[in-house]
Scaffold this active site. Structure first.
Site, mmCIF file in Angstrom:
data_model
loop_
_atom_site.group_PDB
_atom_site.id
_atom_site.type_symbol
_atom_site.label_atom_id
_atom_site.label_comp_id
_atom_site.label_asym_id
_atom_site.label_seq_id
_atom_site.Cartn_x
_atom_site.Cartn_y
_atom_site.Cartn_z
ATOM 1 N N GLY A 222 25.204 -121.117 -25.492
ATOM 2 C CA GLY A 222 24.627 -121.637 -26.609
ATOM 3 C C GLY A 222 23.766 -122.685 -26.634
ATOM 4 C CE LYS B 211 27.055 -128.313 -38.951
ATOM 5 N NZ LYS B 211 27.588 -128.175 -37.911
ATOM 6 C CB ALA C 155 33.147 -134.184 -35.989
ATOM 7 C CG HIS D 96 23.597 -129.831 -39.734
ATOM 8 N ND1 HIS D 96 24.312 -130.698 -40.505
ATOM 9 C CD2 HIS D 96 23.650 -130.484 -38.429
ATOM 10 C CE1 HIS D 96 24.951 -131.841 -39.928
ATOM 11 N NE2 HIS D 96 24.675 -131.637 -38.634
#
Length: 248
Positions: free
Chosen positions: A11, A145, A109, A141
């Site tokens: 990723g 996302k 987070a 974002h």
């Protein structure tokens, strides 16, 4: 030297962590986990169960679908785990707390030092202003996302809630509410667009004045650095649940 098992190696965050680790001499990535077959310069397995490489700590920047099996693997092999994946279900968060009874688990987070400071500032502001000021959180974002609101926005809301006298209601969807804003709520809003790495703003809106606390991430490197430092920190910890506050 600390050896790392990187979950989500293929990723975007996995690639940034791989690059960041290559520039350090206190750790190395011994193996990775990713559902795709990729060349990272180290062995990559499609699932935790297939990994047969000894590692000191796990860093997880992957997907909630991997979390359960990764936690099982970490507990079975007694490997500390840094869980940075967002969008987890309440059941998965509970599983993280359960795993922390057996192994060290670092759960946050957001891995940014700046966001950790933002959280503390927001808590102090809420303690002083919370009863008289309306509180709104806006997060922005990139357009790729998936989860909304962000895990960081919810983390900030939870931290603020701890400082308020009455537990607030989180409101996400104002267009469906034909009513004036109540005092006992926190509005949480998500913006998705372009290549925004991450921006979180907390508004304290009072009578004729507004206080704004904002953190803007300019690159993913800040999250990679935080995760790597968390992994090094966790390698020497006893079983328990840790977060950025402990690292700072």
């Amino acid at each position: 030297m600390v050896s790392i098992l990187l979950s989500g190696a293929g990723g975007k965050m996995g690639q940034v962590i791989t690059r960041s680790v290559s520039e350090r001499d206190d750790c190395h990535i011994a193996a990775g986990i990713d559902i795709h077959s990729i060349d990272c310069g180290y062995p990559v397995f499609s699932s935790p169960e297939q990994c047969d490489v000894a590692c000191d700590v796990i860093i997880d920047f992957s997907h909630p679908s991997v979390t359960n099996s990764l936690l099982d693997y970490a507990v079975k092999h007694k490997i500390p785990a840094v869980i940075a994946t967002t969008g987890l279900s309440p059941e998965q968060v509970e599983a993280i707390h359960e795993a922390a009874k057996t192994i060290p688990v670092f759960f946050s987070a957001n891995m940014s030092l700046g966001v950790s400071l933002l959280t503390e500032l927001a808590k102090k502001a809420a303690k002083v202003l919370g009863n008289d000021f309306d509180i709104e959180i806006i997060e922005k974002h990139h357009n790729r996302k998936v989860d909304a609101p962000s895990g960081t926005a919810l983390m900030l809301a939870d931290a603020i809630s701890e400082e308020l006298k009455d537990a607030p209601q989180y409101v996400y969807d104002r267009h469906s509410r034909r009513a004036a804003r109540s005092k006992n709520e926190i509005g949480i809003h998500a913006v998705r667009g372009g290549t925004i790495v991450g921006e979180h703003e907390i508004l304290f809106a009072g009578h004729d004045e507004i206080i704004s606390l904002t953190h803007t991430a300019m690159s993913k490197e800040i999250f990679a650095t935080g995760a790597i430092n968390a992994a090094l920190f966790l390698a020497n910890c006893k079983p328990g649940l840790y977060n950025m506050g402990d690292l700072v």
